[in-house]
Design a protein around this motif. Structure first.
Motif, PDB file in Angstrom:
ATOM      1  N   VAL A   1       0.789  -1.136   0.023  1.00 25.78           N
ATOM      2  CA  VAL A   1       0.051   0.111   0.144  1.00 25.78           C
ATOM      3  C   VAL A   1       0.924   1.270  -0.206  1.00 25.78           C
ATOM      4  CG1 VAL A   1      -1.643   1.466   1.371  1.00 25.78           C
ATOM      5  CG2 VAL A   1      -2.249  -1.251   0.935  1.00 25.78           C
ATOM      6  N   ARG A   2       2.119   1.309   0.638  1.00 33.40           N
ATOM      7  CA  ARG A   2       2.789   2.439   0.688  1.00 33.40           C
ATOM      8  C   ARG A   2       4.236   1.818   0.505  1.00 33.40           C
ATOM      9  NH1 ARG A   2      -0.896   3.057   4.158  1.00 33.40           N
ATOM     10  NH2 ARG A   2      -0.246   1.968   5.583  1.00 33.40           N
ATOM     11  N   ASP A   3       5.154   2.760   0.143  1.00 29.38           N
ATOM     12  CA  ASP A   3       6.418   2.248  -0.301  1.00 29.38           C
ATOM     13  C   ASP A   3       7.257   2.030   1.034  1.00 29.38           C
ATOM     14  OD1 ASP A   3       8.525   2.437  -2.351  1.00 29.38           O
ATOM     15  OD2 ASP A   3       9.562   3.923  -1.273  1.00 29.38           O
TER      16      ASP A   3
ATOM     17  N   SER B   1      -7.889   6.596  -7.063  1.00 26.20           N
ATOM     18  CA  SER B   1      -6.515   6.555  -7.869  1.00 26.20           C
ATOM     19  C   SER B   1      -5.422   6.532  -7.168  1.00 26.20           C
ATOM     20  CB  SER B   1      -6.795   8.145  -8.456  1.00 26.20           C
ATOM     21  OG  SER B   1      -6.737   9.113  -7.559  1.00 26.20           O
ATOM     22  N   TYR B   2      -5.221   6.676  -5.882  1.00 28.48           N
ATOM     23  CA  TYR B   2      -3.815   6.607  -5.260  1.00 28.48           C
ATOM     24  C   TYR B   2      -3.512   5.046  -4.841  1.00 28.48           C
ATOM     25  CZ  TYR B   2      -7.259   6.143  -1.625  1.00 28.48           C
ATOM     26  OH  TYR B   2      -8.552   6.084  -0.980  1.00 28.48           O
ATOM     27  N   CYS B   3      -4.566   3.976  -5.249  1.00 28.71           N
ATOM     28  CA  CYS B   3      -4.467   2.682  -4.305  1.00 28.71           C
ATOM     29  C   CYS B   3      -4.078   1.719  -5.366  1.00 28.71           C
ATOM     30  CB  CYS B   3      -5.688   2.555  -3.636  1.00 28.71           C
ATOM     31  SG  CYS B   3      -5.681   1.221  -2.809  1.00 28.71           S
TER      32      CYS B   3
ATOM     33  N   THR C   1     -11.204   6.827  11.304  1.00 28.49           N
ATOM     34  CA  THR C   1     -11.111   6.923   9.735  1.00 28.49           C
ATOM     35  C   THR C   1      -9.655   6.907   9.217  1.00 28.49           C
ATOM     36  OG1 THR C   1     -12.091   8.472   7.992  1.00 28.49           O
ATOM     37  CG2 THR C   1     -10.455   9.444   9.689  1.00 28.49           C
ATOM     38  N   ASP C   2      -9.667   6.817   8.049  1.00 30.95           N
ATOM     39  CA  ASP C   2      -8.271   7.007   7.273  1.00 30.95           C
ATOM     40  C   ASP C   2      -7.945   8.307   6.625  1.00 30.95           C
ATOM     41  OD1 ASP C   2      -8.025   4.240   8.183  1.00 30.95           O
ATOM     42  OD2 ASP C   2      -8.155   3.459   6.069  1.00 30.95           O
ATOM     43  N   VAL C   3      -7.046   8.806   6.468  1.00 28.48           N
ATOM     44  CA  VAL C   3      -6.915  10.009   5.932  1.00 28.48           C
ATOM     45  C   VAL C   3      -5.510  10.107   5.212  1.00 28.48           C
ATOM     46  CG1 VAL C   3      -6.449  12.523   6.127  1.00 28.48           C
ATOM     47  CG2 VAL C   3      -8.149  11.402   7.669  1.00 28.48           C
TER      48      VAL C   3
ATOM     49  N   TYR D   1       0.974  10.557   1.621  1.00 26.00           N
ATOM     50  CA  TYR D   1       0.747  10.193   0.233  1.00 26.00           C
ATOM     51  C   TYR D   1       1.987   9.443  -0.095  1.00 26.00           C
ATOM     52  CZ  TYR D   1       0.235   9.606  -4.762  1.00 26.00           C
ATOM     53  OH  TYR D   1       0.106   9.285  -6.056  1.00 26.00           O
ATOM     54  N   SER D   2       1.996   8.401  -0.739  1.00 24.52           N
ATOM     55  CA  SER D   2       2.857   7.616  -1.203  1.00 24.52           C
ATOM     56  C   SER D   2       2.719   7.080  -2.740  1.00 24.52           C
ATOM     57  CB  SER D   2       3.417   6.241  -0.492  1.00 24.52           C
ATOM     58  OG  SER D   2       4.141   5.194  -0.975  1.00 24.52           O
ATOM     59  N   PRO D   3       3.274   7.579  -3.708  1.00 22.36           N
ATOM     60  CA  PRO D   3       2.956   7.246  -5.096  1.00 22.36           C
ATOM     61  C   PRO D   3       3.325   5.589  -5.540  1.00 22.36           C
ATOM     62  CG  PRO D   3       4.892   8.741  -5.134  1.00 22.36           C
ATOM     63  CD  PRO D   3       4.638   8.324  -3.711  1.00 22.36           C
ATOM     64  N   ARG D   4       2.217   4.968  -6.116  1.00 23.19           N
ATOM     65  CA  ARG D   4       2.264   3.403  -6.202  1.00 23.19           C
ATOM     66  C   ARG D   4       2.156   3.591  -7.945  1.00 23.19           C
ATOM     67  NH1 ARG D   4       5.156   2.373  -3.611  1.00 23.19           N
ATOM     68  NH2 ARG D   4       4.593   0.138  -3.322  1.00 23.19           N
ATOM     69  N   ARG D   5       3.620   2.895  -8.252  1.00 24.80           N
ATOM     70  CA  ARG D   5       3.652   2.737  -9.683  1.00 24.80           C
ATOM     71  C   ARG D   5       2.563   1.853 -10.308  1.00 24.80           C
ATOM     72  NH1 ARG D   5       7.705  -0.551 -11.910  1.00 24.80           N
ATOM     73  NH2 ARG D   5       8.799  -0.419  -9.962  1.00 24.80           N
TER      74      ARG D   5
END
Ligand code: 5AD
Ligand code: SF4
Length: 455
Positions: A48-50, A165-167, A311-313, A345-349
């Motif tokens: 989920v995150r780098d 879009s981030y997931c 929650t998740d943020v 936020y961590s961009p996921r390829r």
């Protein structure tokens, strides 16, 4: 033979690891917490995150020295990172023996048996395909013999269709599928027969249970998930039911009414919001606005007195301005979340948002993260202090890990309560306690005579 299993990431991964441990135990394996004592080492990974990936890679890299000492040990990487990276993992980590993705996890015991039995012939194995059998094949459980099994979790769906879009989840866990309700209820029945009192229902979007993966939320009078909750509440011995996580827009009136009518459903709802800015929510492909999210919260608040929210943020999504962040902060205050998982936020390829520049500087992400954590601590302290003098119902868990002189337990609203042991009260019993003290983390019952610490 001993096996060691380490889990990264979410509760679904924890649950998968538990099921796999149960399956290995049924084949004669014994779980150990010591890496150097294991013939088989399994790393159940998260993508989920780098940061989660890098942590796992670092740890598995470190296992090289064990392998050097003993050629016979078998090391496997399983779960989301295995699914995402496949045989690239053999290049990064040449000392590993197998890679097993999320879609075929149920194959683990056979795969391991093959690697053990045909050690001289089969050196490496990789399974990253998808089989529907993973849905029914992961229902085993594994409890620590020394602790009474008060809690049990049950996966009700696998995968996700929402494509925020981030997931990366929809890519690594595949399409959303629900288990048959009868299977879920049978599994809960088996747990209850072993003494489990509280059940946690798990899925990427639990509220979409039984909806065949459709993307449009159900009509107001429809909720197969609510029907499942009702049946779960009817299982003898089950005192409490929690679930995580529901996508907000799936809260039909049917589901809200069910929660209101069934006191066994816990009064703590985890409702991932991700952002309070409509512009960012849209870019995230979340199908609600701040106002429509609040409307769901307010309907739940009206229907279920005393309900608490967590929650998740995500902070620092591409393009998030100070104004967007302020909207998140304001929304969090308005809902009054007692708890939140805040992620930078961590961009996921491979995801849509990774095509945009990761535009928010790390120091801004960190500052925003810290502000939300500070808000949260102040708010939960306020909420907890307001409980002083009130009597609350607590599900007793047993001695606290940090201070065994004390016991701990949880309220329906997911708050931890510490109390002095009570003669005749056993783990799994429900007790009513008066709250005497509070911190932002915990509540302390009046029967504790010494001062609270920061447990
Ligand atoms: N970066 C940061 N956080 C993320 N999450 C999911 N993907 C990312 C990402 N790329 C968070 C969301 C989700 C939780 C499980 O992880 O908040 O709800
Ligand atoms: Fe990821 Fe969105 Fe699915 Fe949650 S609902 S797993 S954030 S795609």
């Amino acid at each position: 033979m001993n096996f060691y299993i380490k889990t990264y990431g979410c509760q679904m991964n924890e649950r998968d690891s538990e099921a796999l441990s149960g399956m290995l135990a049924a084949r004669g394996w014994t779980r150990t917490e010591r890496e150097d004592d294991a013939r088989l080492l399994i790393f159940n990974t998260c993508s989920v995150r780098d940061q989660a990936e890098r942590k796992a890679l670092g740890k598995i890299m470190h296992m090289k020295k064990l392998k050097r000492r003993n050629e016979d040990i078998i090391i496997g990487v399983i779960g989301c990172m295995a699914q995402r990276m496949g045989d690239e993992l053999f290049t990064e980590l040449p000392h590993i023996d197998f890679v097993l993705g999320t879609g075929q996890l149920h194959e683990l015991p056979d795969l391991v048996a093959q690697l053990v039995e045909e050690r001289g012939v089969v050196h490496r194995a990789m399974l990253t395909g998808y089989s529907d059998d993973v849905l029914s094949g992961m229902s085993a459980h594994c409890f620590d013999e020394n602790t009474p099994p008060v809690f049990g979790s049950v996966a009700i769906t696998r995968g996700c269709n929402r494509f925020c879009s981030y997931c990366i989840v929809p890519y690594v866990r595949g399409r959303e599928i629900s288990r048959p309700a009868d299977d879920v209820i049978a599994e809960i029945g088996q747990l209850a027969a072993r003494g489990v009192r509280e059940i946690l229902l798990l899925g990427q979007n639990v509220a979409a249970f039984g909806l065949n993966g459709v993307l449009t939320p159900p009509p107001e009078d429809v909720s197969p998930f609510a029907e499942l909750l009702e049946r779960a509440a009817g299982v003898e011995g089950i005192a409490r039911i929690r679930f995580t996580s529901p996508y907000p827009t799936y809260f039909s009136q049917r589901l809200i009414d069910t929660i209101a009518a069934e006191p066994k459903i816990c009064r703590a709802i985890h409702l991932p919001v991700q952002s309070g800015s409509d512009r960012i929510l849209k870019a995230m492909n979340r199908q609600y606005t701040a106002v429509s999210y609040l409307e769901i919260v307010n309907r739940l608040k009206r229907a279920v007195p005393g309900i608490c929210f967590s929650t998740d943020v995500i902070v620092g999504f591409p393009g998030e301005t100070e104004e967007d962040f302020a909207a998140t902060r304001a929304l969090m205050e308005e809902v009054g979340f007692d708890n939140a998982f805040i992620f930078k936020y961590s961009p996921r390829r491979g995801t849509v948002s990774a095509k945009h520049e990761d535009s928010v500087a790390m120091e801004d992400k960190e500052r925003r993260n810290q502000l939300l954590l500070d808000d949260l601590a102040a708010r939960s302290l306020r909420h907890n202090l307001a409980l002083i003098g009130r009597r609350v119902e607590v599900l007793a868990e047993g001695p606290s890990a940090r201070n065994p002189q004390r016991w701990c337990g949880k309220t329906s609203t997911a708050k931890t309560v510490f109390f002095a042991p009570i003669p005749g009260v056993n783990p799994g019993d429900m007790v009513t306690l008066e709250i005497a003290r509070a911190t932002h983390m915990s509540l302390f019952a009046g029967n504790i005579s010494d001062l609270p610490d920061n447990e």
